[in-house]
Each structure stands twice: as structure tokens, then as C-alpha cells.
Design an enzyme around this catalytic site. Structure first.
Site, PDB file in Angstrom:
ATOM      1  N   TYR A 101     -48.543 -12.845  28.353  1.00 57.39           N
ATOM      2  CA  TYR A 101     -48.819 -14.253  28.079  1.00 57.39           C
ATOM      3  C   TYR A 101     -50.232 -14.120  27.957  1.00 57.39           C
ATOM      4  O   TYR A 101     -50.992 -13.668  29.091  1.00 57.39           O
ATOM      5  CB  TYR A 101     -48.258 -15.396  28.750  1.00 57.39           C
ATOM      6  N   GLU A 189     -53.570 -19.331  21.733  1.00 59.41           N
ATOM      7  CA  GLU A 189     -52.302 -18.913  22.534  1.00 59.41           C
ATOM      8  C   GLU A 189     -51.742 -17.597  22.038  1.00 59.41           C
ATOM      9  O   GLU A 189     -51.224 -17.900  20.903  1.00 59.41           O
ATOM     10  CB  GLU A 189     -51.540 -19.758  23.101  1.00 59.41           C
TER      11      GLU A 189
END
Ligand code: GDP
Ligand code: MN
Length: 380
Positions: A101, A189
Site C-alpha cells: 500500500y 493512492e
């Protein structure tokens, strides 16, 4: 402005960030055509501006054209958390060894950029943050210094990304930071950022929010805007230059000043009503602005009553009253209007409206009384 995943990936590509080859499709036939072009197996992904598509069945693997037909047919039209899927993204499927992530966003209180990196990607980061907070490596980045390769290398090591992924990941992080800063994002992101069994690192998902305050230097954002599934009321309001946010209730709200508009929503709620919108007409409450505001609210079929709450400061209430009357001559309004006018020249303002008062044009002396009246009319 939030981007669809495929747009986020296009945006990433401009900054040299690796994504899988793919294309968009609005029909099952198009999805098959894209799959044939990029080569099997493919992954078919719902394009909606909401997370958790995987869990909702909006991300499916397909190895044959039959499977593409089946999954694309199911995903197109699917309702994911209230968002209907009108478009899918079909890309070459990747084999996944590890899911990471990464994100960049703004840390407002500390006036720095905040990077978040985790070797435990693929799941929602909020879940990781709750269950295993140590698995997220935070990096505060001074906007004047930026993020260089040396700092990125240190960061991927701290976040305990796999050894083989570290150098590629560090280079990707520098590019993503560039995309985030030069590309004027509020959020960039990637979840998951993957390591493949062949030891390559690339982005499988893209979540990008563009900073609208920077749109003046990005004429190329127009193409993103064209696909924005905007609330038609908000679109109309934007065209008229109004500061409007659509809500679900039945009382249309017009107030001057953001603070008063917020309080107006609260008071309407407090007396048992529901606001149809937030609308701050600011200081320029003249007839044009009032007519535009009434038009936008009138176009909302849910609205049953309109509450105009004006506190005159620099804006004089007599001008507002004239504006309301003039606006009513231009626009035919289907809901009753309740006005609370106070502040500078309130007496003059009320006097102007007095001869025009009726069942559908009502003045009340206080905000609370006006709210009660508007809510009673809306609930009648
Ligand atoms: P989200 O659920 O909306 O965040 O959608 P994602 O794009 O992140 O996809 C959800 C999950 O689907 C990912 O975490 C992966 O596990 C899986 N996935 C997505 N693309 C691929 C792919 O190319 N190959 C494989 N094997 N899995 C994928
Ligand atoms: Mn994701």
C-alpha cells in the site's frame, strides 16, 4: 475532483508509473474486444468512484471471451454502494506475489505532505491502521525539500518491503510523489501496489483526487471533468456560479454566508425538517443571484418549501428584498417561500415585502420561527 481508476492510471502513466495494459469498455462486446487486444487472462474492473469494488464483486478475472462476457455482463449495471457501474476497465491480469500500500496526501496541521507505505496492502488501509498500526510506515515530507531517491530507499526499507521489490518501489515512490505534487493531487493512492512472481513492481489500482484549486494550470483536466457524474442540481448551480451542495431533504435553503447557511441546516434539522441543499449566496445577494438560487432550488423535485435566511451586514436587507421580488417576476416558483430577514436595513426590507406577502411568500421575524414555518409547509 475524484478520478475513476482508469483515469488515475492514465494520470500515473504521465509520470512514468507502470500500470497494466488495458482499456475501457461500456458494453460487453467492447469488453471482449479489449480482452482480445490486451491478451488473456484479463481482469475486469467496475469503474465507480468508491472503494471496496473487489469485495462487492466488481473485480473479476477472465481467461476466455466467454468468461469476459459473463463477468462484464454482471458487472455492468451492478450497484456498488449506491454507484451504478456504467463502464468497466479491462486490463491484462497480473500474477501477485505481494500486495503493498502507498499513498501521499496533505497533512494540513503540520503543513507537510504525508506519505503512507505498508507491506500489508490489498486490504483497506483503515483496517491495517486499526489492527496492526505498526505495519504502516509514515513519512512527513517537507514540500520545499521533496522526496528524493535516497529518502525513498530508506523508507521502503523501514516499511519492510521485500528486498527484491525495494529498488523498483523506491523509484516508483519518487515518481508517485512527483505525480502528487506536480500533478496537483490532494490524494494519490495505490492499493495494491504489487510485486509479481517475476519480481516486477507495479500499480494494480489507482485512487486520485485532484485539487480543484489548481485547475487553472491544468486545462487537460477537462477530459476528466467531462466524465464526472455530477449531481444535475450541482451542475446547474456551478454553471450559475453558486456555492451549492445538494442534499436529500425537502426544505430548500438560501442563506448569505457559509456559517449562516450551516446554522440554517442545523435549525431546520432541529425542528424536525430535512434540508434539500446547502446554498451560500455570499455577499452579493442581488436579484440575479437570488433568481439563480431560486431557479436551482426550484428545479429540485424533492423541495416542498424554501427557507431564505438573510442576515444583512454589508449586504443590505432592502436590496435583498428587492432582489427576491425581482427574481420572483423572472422565475415561477412551485414551493412556498419563507423569509427571515434581519440585520442592516431589515425594517426597510420587510416593508418592501409586506404588500406582497401571501400563502406562498411568508416572512417570519426570527430564524427559529421561519424554520418551523418552512418545515411545517414542507411536511404538510
Ligand atoms: P478495490 O477493491 O476497489 O480497491 O479494487 P482493486 O483494484 O484494489 O482490486 C481488488 C483486488 O482484486 C486487489 O486487491 C487484488 O487482490 C485483486 N486484483 C486486482 N487486479 C488483479 C490482477 O490483475 N490479478 C489478480 N490476480 N488479482 C487482481
Ligand atoms: Mn484497491
Amino acid at each position: 475532483m475524484d478520478l475513476f481508476e482508469y483515469q488515475g492510471k492514465q494520470y500515473f502513466s504521465r509520470y512514468g508509473i507502470a500500470v497494466s495494459p488495458g482499456d475501457i469498455a461500456d458494453t460487453v462486446e467492447e469488453a471482449v474486444a479489449v480482452a482480445e487486444r490486451v491478451g488473456y487472462p484479463v481482469v475486469i474492473k467496475a469503474q465507480v468512484k468508491v472503494g471496496g469494488r473487489g469485495k462487492a464483486g466488481g473485480v473479476q478475472l477472465a481467461s476466455t471471451s466467454e468468461e469476459v462476457k459473463f463477468h462484464a455482463g454482471n458487472i455492468l449495471g451492478l450497484d456498488i454502494k449506491g454507484h451504478i457501474v456504467h463502464r468497466v476497465w479491462v486490463e491484462r491480469s497480473s500474477d501477485i506475489a505481494k500486495e503493498y500500500y502507498v499513498s501521499f496526501t496533505l497533512d494540513r496541521p503540520n503543513k507537510v505532505h504525508l506519505g503512507m507505505l505498508s507491506a500489508q496492502g490489498g486490504v483497506e488501509i483503515e483496517v491495517v491502521a486499526e489492527e496492526n498500526p505498526d505495519a504502516i510506515s509514515f513519512l512527513s515530507i517537507d514540500p520545499l525539500r521533496g522526496l528524493d531517491l535516497a529518502a525513498a530507499r530508506k523508507w521502503v526499507d523501514e516499511a519492510q518491503l521485500d528486498e527484491v521489490a525495494q529498488e523498483q518501489a523506491a523509484q516508483l515512490l519518487v515518481k508517485l510523489y512527483e505525480c502528487y505534487t506536480k500533478g496537483d493531487c490532494d490524494l494519490a493512492e495505490i492499493n495494491p501496489l504489487i510485486l509479481t512472481p517475476e519480481n516486477t513492481v507495479h500499480a494494480l489500482d489507482a485512487k486520485v483526487t485532484l485539487d480543484e484549486n489548481a485547475s487553472f494550470r491544468h486545462p487537460e483536466w477537462e477530459e476528466f471533468r467531462a466524465t464526472e457524474t455530477e449531481d444535475p442540481r450541482e451542475k446547474m448551480a456551478k454553471e450559475k456560479g453558486l456555492n451549492y451542495i445538494g442534499l436529500d431533504g425537502t426544505v430548500g435553503i438560501i442563506a448569505n454566508g457559509a456559517g449562516l447557511a450551516m446554522s440554517t441546516l442545523d435549525v431546520v434539522n432541529q425542528v424536525g425538517g430535512t434540508a434539500a441543499n446547502f446554498l451560500d449566496i455570499g455577499g452579493g445577494a442581488n436579484a440575479d443571484v437570488m433568481a439563480s438560487a431560486l431557479e436551482v432550488i426550484n428545479a429540485d423535485p424533492k423541495v416542498k418549501a424554501i427557507f431564505v435566511n438573510i442576515f444583512g451586514g454589508i449586504t443590505r436587507v432592502d436590496e435583498v428584498a428587492k432582489g427576491v421580488l425581482e427574481a420572483l417576476q423572472r422565475v415561477s416558483i412551485s414551493s412556498p417561500i419563507v423569509l427571515r430577514l434581519d440585520g442592516t436595513n431589515a425594517v426597510e426590507g420587510r416593508a418592501i415585502l409586506a404588500p406582497h406577502e401571501s400563502d406562498t411568500l411568508i416572512t417570519e421575524p426570527t430564524m427559529l420561527e421561519a424554520a418551523r414555518r418552512a418545515v411545517a409547509l414542507a411536511n404538510a
